[in-house]
Design a protein around this motif. Structure first.
Motif, PDB file in Angstrom:
ATOM      1  N   THR A   9       8.192   6.653  61.432  1.00  0.00           N
ATOM      2  CA  THR A   9       7.870   5.610  62.407  1.00  0.00           C
ATOM      3  C   THR A   9       7.403   4.368  61.643  1.00  0.00           C
ATOM      4  O   THR A   9       7.137   4.429  60.437  1.00  0.00           O
ATOM      5  CB  THR A   9       6.748   6.073  63.363  1.00  0.00           C
ATOM      6  OG1 THR A   9       5.537   6.233  62.603  1.00  0.00           O
ATOM      7  CG2 THR A   9       7.105   7.383  64.064  1.00  0.00           C
ATOM      8  N   ASN A  10       7.287   3.272  62.350  1.00  0.00           N
ATOM      9  CA  ASN A  10       6.794   2.040  61.737  1.00  0.00           C
ATOM     10  C   ASN A  10       5.398   2.258  61.141  1.00  0.00           C
ATOM     11  O   ASN A  10       5.092   1.764  60.060  1.00  0.00           O
ATOM     12  CB  ASN A  10       6.781   0.904  62.764  1.00  0.00           C
ATOM     13  CG  ASN A  10       6.444  -0.425  62.123  1.00  0.00           C
ATOM     14  OD1 ASN A  10       7.005  -0.777  61.090  1.00  0.00           O
ATOM     15  ND2 ASN A  10       5.520  -1.156  62.719  1.00  0.00           N
ATOM     16  N   VAL A  11       4.559   3.019  61.830  1.00  0.00           N
ATOM     17  CA  VAL A  11       3.211   3.312  61.340  1.00  0.00           C
ATOM     18  C   VAL A  11       3.291   4.014  59.977  1.00  0.00           C
ATOM     19  O   VAL A  11       2.585   3.652  59.038  1.00  0.00           O
ATOM     20  CB  VAL A  11       2.427   4.168  62.357  1.00  0.00           C
ATOM     21  CG1 VAL A  11       1.150   4.734  61.743  1.00  0.00           C
ATOM     22  CG2 VAL A  11       2.119   3.368  63.606  1.00  0.00           C
ATOM     23  N   MET A  12       4.175   4.987  59.859  1.00  0.00           N
ATOM     24  CA  MET A  12       4.325   5.715  58.596  1.00  0.00           C
ATOM     25  C   MET A  12       4.839   4.790  57.490  1.00  0.00           C
ATOM     26  O   MET A  12       4.383   4.880  56.347  1.00  0.00           O
ATOM     27  CB  MET A  12       5.278   6.900  58.779  1.00  0.00           C
ATOM     28  CG  MET A  12       4.736   7.976  59.692  1.00  0.00           C
ATOM     29  SD  MET A  12       6.024   9.217  59.992  1.00  0.00           S
ATOM     30  CE  MET A  12       5.329  10.108  61.374  1.00  0.00           C
ATOM     31  N   ARG A  13       5.739   3.896  57.844  1.00  0.00           N
ATOM     32  CA  ARG A  13       6.252   2.941  56.845  1.00  0.00           C
ATOM     33  C   ARG A  13       5.139   2.011  56.359  1.00  0.00           C
ATOM     34  O   ARG A  13       5.044   1.712  55.171  1.00  0.00           O
ATOM     35  CB  ARG A  13       7.432   2.145  57.414  1.00  0.00           C
ATOM     36  CG  ARG A  13       8.720   2.970  57.481  1.00  0.00           C
ATOM     37  CD  ARG A  13       9.920   2.125  57.867  1.00  0.00           C
ATOM     38  NE  ARG A  13       9.962   1.808  59.283  1.00  0.00           N
ATOM     39  CZ  ARG A  13      10.462   2.602  60.225  1.00  0.00           C
ATOM     40  NH1 ARG A  13      10.974   3.769  59.901  1.00  0.00           N
ATOM     41  NH2 ARG A  13      10.455   2.219  61.477  1.00  0.00           N
ATOM     42  N   VAL A  14       4.271   1.564  57.280  1.00  0.00           N
ATOM     43  CA  VAL A  14       3.135   0.713  56.888  1.00  0.00           C
ATOM     44  C   VAL A  14       2.214   1.483  55.948  1.00  0.00           C
ATOM     45  O   VAL A  14       1.798   0.961  54.905  1.00  0.00           O
ATOM     46  CB  VAL A  14       2.349   0.208  58.129  1.00  0.00           C
ATOM     47  CG1 VAL A  14       1.016  -0.416  57.723  1.00  0.00           C
ATOM     48  CG2 VAL A  14       3.181  -0.775  58.937  1.00  0.00           C
ATOM     49  N   LEU A  15       1.905   2.730  56.280  1.00  0.00           N
ATOM     50  CA  LEU A  15       1.023   3.541  55.435  1.00  0.00           C
ATOM     51  C   LEU A  15       1.652   3.789  54.070  1.00  0.00           C
ATOM     52  O   LEU A  15       0.965   3.718  53.044  1.00  0.00           O
ATOM     53  CB  LEU A  15       0.681   4.858  56.128  1.00  0.00           C
ATOM     54  CG  LEU A  15      -0.192   4.735  57.380  1.00  0.00           C
ATOM     55  CD1 LEU A  15      -0.278   6.068  58.111  1.00  0.00           C
ATOM     56  CD2 LEU A  15      -1.578   4.215  57.042  1.00  0.00           C
ATOM     57  N   ASP A  16       2.962   4.054  54.031  1.00  0.00           N
ATOM     58  CA  ASP A  16       3.660   4.232  52.757  1.00  0.00           C
ATOM     59  C   ASP A  16       3.584   2.959  51.916  1.00  0.00           C
ATOM     60  O   ASP A  16       3.290   2.997  50.718  1.00  0.00           O
ATOM     61  CB  ASP A  16       5.137   4.585  52.990  1.00  0.00           C
ATOM     62  CG  ASP A  16       5.336   6.004  53.516  1.00  0.00           C
ATOM     63  OD1 ASP A  16       4.395   6.828  53.406  1.00  0.00           O
ATOM     64  OD2 ASP A  16       6.432   6.281  54.048  1.00  0.00           O
ATOM     65  N   GLN A  17       3.834   1.832  52.560  1.00  0.00           N
ATOM     66  CA  GLN A  17       3.830   0.538  51.862  1.00  0.00           C
ATOM     67  C   GLN A  17       2.453   0.240  51.258  1.00  0.00           C
ATOM     68  O   GLN A  17       2.351  -0.258  50.145  1.00  0.00           O
ATOM     69  CB  GLN A  17       4.229  -0.568  52.845  1.00  0.00           C
ATOM     70  CG  GLN A  17       4.237  -1.950  52.244  1.00  0.00           C
ATOM     71  CD  GLN A  17       4.474  -3.031  53.303  1.00  0.00           C
ATOM     72  OE1 GLN A  17       4.211  -2.845  54.476  1.00  0.00           O
ATOM     73  NE2 GLN A  17       4.955  -4.171  52.864  1.00  0.00           N
ATOM     74  N   VAL A 133      -4.322   9.650  64.746  1.00  0.00           N
ATOM     75  CA  VAL A 133      -3.992   8.595  65.695  1.00  0.00           C
ATOM     76  C   VAL A 133      -2.482   8.626  65.917  1.00  0.00           C
ATOM     77  O   VAL A 133      -1.743   9.223  65.134  1.00  0.00           O
ATOM     78  CB  VAL A 133      -4.427   7.181  65.211  1.00  0.00           C
ATOM     79  CG1 VAL A 133      -5.943   7.082  65.093  1.00  0.00           C
ATOM     80  CG2 VAL A 133      -3.756   6.814  63.900  1.00  0.00           C
ATOM     81  N   SER A 134      -2.050   7.972  66.953  1.00  0.00           N
ATOM     82  CA  SER A 134      -0.620   7.923  67.228  1.00  0.00           C
ATOM     83  C   SER A 134       0.120   7.301  66.052  1.00  0.00           C
ATOM     84  O   SER A 134      -0.356   6.350  65.427  1.00  0.00           O
ATOM     85  CB  SER A 134      -0.353   7.097  68.488  1.00  0.00           C
ATOM     86  OG  SER A 134       1.038   6.928  68.661  1.00  0.00           O
ATOM     87  N   ALA A 135       1.304   7.830  65.790  1.00  0.00           N
ATOM     88  CA  ALA A 135       2.159   7.268  64.735  1.00  0.00           C
ATOM     89  C   ALA A 135       3.055   6.172  65.309  1.00  0.00           C
ATOM     90  O   ALA A 135       4.010   5.754  64.675  1.00  0.00           O
ATOM     91  CB  ALA A 135       2.994   8.359  64.100  1.00  0.00           C
ATOM     92  N   GLY A 136       2.730   5.697  66.516  1.00  0.00           N
ATOM     93  CA  GLY A 136       3.460   4.578  67.100  1.00  0.00           C
ATOM     94  C   GLY A 136       4.636   4.977  67.958  1.00  0.00           C
ATOM     95  O   GLY A 136       5.404   4.130  68.404  1.00  0.00           O
ATOM     96  N   GLN A 141       2.099  11.886  65.482  1.00  0.00           N
ATOM     97  CA  GLN A 141       0.729  11.514  65.120  1.00  0.00           C
ATOM     98  C   GLN A 141       0.650  11.443  63.596  1.00  0.00           C
ATOM     99  O   GLN A 141       1.451  12.076  62.904  1.00  0.00           O
ATOM    100  CB  GLN A 141      -0.269  12.573  65.604  1.00  0.00           C
ATOM    101  CG  GLN A 141      -0.376  12.729  67.102  1.00  0.00           C
ATOM    102  CD  GLN A 141      -1.404  11.806  67.691  1.00  0.00           C
ATOM    103  OE1 GLN A 141      -2.542  11.720  67.250  1.00  0.00           O
ATOM    104  NE2 GLN A 141      -1.001  11.068  68.707  1.00  0.00           N
ATOM    105  N   VAL A 142      -0.323  10.685  63.089  1.00  0.00           N
ATOM    106  CA  VAL A 142      -0.616  10.705  61.661  1.00  0.00           C
ATOM    107  C   VAL A 142      -2.078  11.083  61.493  1.00  0.00           C
ATOM    108  O   VAL A 142      -2.928  10.686  62.275  1.00  0.00           O
ATOM    109  CB  VAL A 142      -0.327   9.351  60.950  1.00  0.00           C
ATOM    110  CG1 VAL A 142       1.153   9.096  60.851  1.00  0.00           C
ATOM    111  CG2 VAL A 142      -1.038   8.191  61.616  1.00  0.00           C
ATOM    112  N   GLU A 143      -2.333  11.889  60.470  1.00  0.00           N
ATOM    113  CA  GLU A 143      -3.689  12.321  60.126  1.00  0.00           C
ATOM    114  C   GLU A 143      -4.056  11.647  58.823  1.00  0.00           C
ATOM    115  O   GLU A 143      -3.287  11.703  57.858  1.00  0.00           O
ATOM    116  CB  GLU A 143      -3.710  13.839  59.967  1.00  0.00           C
ATOM    117  CG  GLU A 143      -5.070  14.396  59.607  1.00  0.00           C
ATOM    118  CD  GLU A 143      -5.046  15.918  59.485  1.00  0.00           C
ATOM    119  OE1 GLU A 143      -6.104  16.466  59.143  1.00  0.00           O
ATOM    120  OE2 GLU A 143      -3.990  16.542  59.692  1.00  0.00           O
TER     121      GLU A 143
END
Length: 162
Positions: A9-17, A133-136, A141-143
């Motif tokens: 998800t976009n959230v995961m991409r932000v966290l990876d970045q 929280v929601s992964a968007g 979800q992301v922990e």
């Protein structure tokens, strides 16, 4: 048997970045409405006090504010307004959520909104090793470490629940 590609998800991409460690989680859901947060927590085998929901509000001044609280809790609008220095705040209508944040009801995350708004986490986030929280996106979800999350969104903590 074909290997299933993990959905990002976009959230995961932000966290990876940003090189912020997280654990992705997926949960079953039907078409349309997202399950409530307690159902999500149970389906993931998590304590509902560690699974946070993201709520978006509008202050009397017209500013927008994000509150992340445990899924079992209810936002106290008076405490929330005090936490952000507003006279009063009100919940944002569901139809306003997508155009403002880029997220749908049930899939709203404090990470990766179209614009970063002042964000307040319930004070219990500070005493937990990880929160979810929601992964968007509904079903994801992301922990991650609350400290990493709070730093990423420039958030604060306060007692904002009933």
């Amino acid at each position: 048997m074909a290997k299933v590609k993990e959905e990002k998800t976009n959230v995961m991409r932000v966290l990876d970045q940003k090189k912020i460690p997280y654990t992705p989680h997926a949960y079953p859901h039907g078409d349309g409405e997202a399950p409530d947060g307690v159902t999500v927590a149970r389906s993931l085998g998590q304590d509902p006090e560690r699974v946070f929901k993201t709520l978006v509000t509008r202050g009397a001044s017209g500013g927008y504010y994000v509150f992340d609280i445990p899924v079992t809790d209810t936002l106290d609008l008076k405490k929330a307004a005090k936490a952000v220095g507003e006279k009063s705040i009100a919940m944002l209508h569901s139809r306003e959520l997508l155009p403002l944040t880029g997220y749908v009801h049930g899939g709203c995350s404090p990470i990766g909104m179209k614009k970063q708004f002042p964000t307040v986490f319930h004070e219990t986030a500070e005493i937990l090793d990880t929160i979810m929280v929601s992964a968007g996106k509904i079903g994801f979800q992301v922990e991650l470490s609350p400290a990493d999350l709070i730093e990423l969104v420039g958030g604060t903590t306060a007692d904002v629940t009933v």
